[in-house]
Write a protein that holds these residues in place. Structure first.
Motif: not given
Length: 420
Positions: A179-197
């Motif tokens: 699990h990951f928690s990310v606090k957004t700050m502004g528009r720069e945090d918009s976009g695509e997110y992916v994960c891998l192992y």
């Protein structure tokens, strides 16, 4: 040195030589190829059970090419790239001063990375406001034939880039999820997110991306308009229509009024309050509905309402600065009053002291004058009395004779002298 000394030295050297020769050399390690990663080959040098070293060496055709320093471990990994992966090359390894392993030829074969994980996010819509926290859940597919993942990574993709890490890597043990928690700050945090192992230091393919949109509404503007009566007009972004506009007084959390703009408008007007305080400040804010998500703008720049004569009435109120000036003036007046009273008291005390000193001096002068007036000098001249022929007649008659004085020195006495 004597001959005996040379002989003993030679014996000691020979003894040390033969003793060192008798020391057994550690057994050879095992060198195996474990994986092919793209155009790279991974080799592992494994020491026998019960043996280990702090230094592992990899040789290519008897030439040292790589060295790995560890802390008393039993194996070390070596990566071959480029021309080093050709089949003509022979490799062996060694740990410490052990014997050499058997030779291994690199073997290129078809390689497929581990399957991709599954990524989910909350809120599922991916719509958030600045300051809100996103919760990502990355889960690897179950595979009992392989070991569980060692590390999970969360990446944010940008254009023309493979992705950048947006959170610290999650080191897991015997787990297929992270699990990951990310606090957004502004528009720069918009976009695509992916994960891998990572599995044995091999990256899996990336998960399907999730789209995050950080909605940051443009800041509205608030102005005082007098064209159609005195009103406060709050104007938002033309991109977002049919929003709720609220008017706030600076320092008050609850709005004084809220209006819903029409489907074709992005502004709202508020009448100026009938009674308000002079110097009162107001600001506005608007919000729009984006499906199940409400986006809120920031507060506008505050404006100060002037006194509007006529219909509106403004009252003078004491502000913090006025109270501070009044307090400072009161303190100054108090200090000045204390100084004047102190100077006046000092002058009165000085005057009374001088007057008392003068009266005491006059009384003292009068006392000494009286004493000196009572002090006088009496001149008593004793003359010689002749009592020869007349006997005591002359004495009895009280007439002194013209005889010579008995004493020539005068006598000094005070008032009321006593004679014997």
């Amino acid at each position: 040195m004597s001959f005996c000394g040379y002989f003993l030295t030679a014996l000691i050297i020979l003894e040390q030589h033969f003793s060192a020769a008798e020391i057994s050399v550690p057994p050879a390690p095992t060198l195996i190829q474990t994986a092919v990663i793209g155009s790279s080959v991974e080799l592992i040098c494994q020491a026998p059970q019960g043996y280990g070293g702090v230094e592992f060496k990899l040789f290519k055709n008897r030439s040292l090419i790589q060295t790995v320093h560890l802390t008393e471990e039993q194996r070390a990994r070596f990566m071959l790239r480029g021309k080093d992966t050709e089949k003509e090359n022979l490799y062996c390894c060694q740990y410490g001063n052990s014997m050499f392993s058997s030779y291994v030829q690199p073997e290129l074969k078809d390689y497929s990375p581990p399957p991709s994980p599954h990524l989910m996010v909350k809120p599922s819509s991916g719509l958030v406001a600045p300051g809100e926290t996103l919760s990502f859940h990355c889960q690897a597919p179950p595979d009992h034939e392989k070991h569980p993942p060692e590390t999970f990574l969360l990446l944010q993709r940008a254009k023309a880039t493979p992705g950048s890490m947006v959170a610290p890597a999650k080191l897991v043990s015997q787990s297929l999820e992270a699990h990951f928690s990310v606090k957004t700050m502004g528009r720069e945090d918009s976009g695509e997110y992916v994960c891998l192992y990572q599995l044995k230091q091999v990256n899996s393919t990336a998960s399907q991306p999730v789209h995050i949109n950080v909605i940051e509404l443009p800041v509205p503007t608030l102005s005082l308009s007098r064209h159609e009566g005195e009103v406060l007009e709050c104007v938002g972004s033309p991109v977002y229509l049919n929003g709720f506009f609220s008017l706030f007084r600076v320092g008050v959390l609850s709005p004084e009024a809220t209006h819903l703009a029409s489907l074709t408008q992005h502004s709202a007007r508020f009448p100026v309050p009938t009674h308000y305080e002079h110097g009162a400040q107001y600001q506005c804010q608007y919000s729009v509905s984006l499906g199940n998500f409400w986006a809120y703008s920031k507060m506008s720049t505050p404006i100060t309402l002037p006194c509007i004569t006529g219909y509106h009435t403004c009252t003078q109120v004491s502000t913090g600065s006025t109270d501070l000036a009044l307090f400072a003036g009161s303190v100054s007046a108090g200090v000045l009053f204390i100084m004047v009273v102190s100077l006046l008291g000092f002058a009165v005390h000085r005057h009374i002291k001088n007057k008392s000193e003068g009266r005491r001096q006059r009384e003292q002068d009068k006392l000494w004058q009286n004493v000196h007036s009572r002090d006088h000098i009496v001149d008593l001249t004793l003359q010689r009395v002749d009592i020869g022929s007349e006997g005591f007649g002359g004495m009895l008659s009280g007439r002194p004779s013209d005889s010579e004085a008995i004493y020539d020195c005068p006598m000094t006495t005070f008032k009321n002298p006593t004679f014997y």
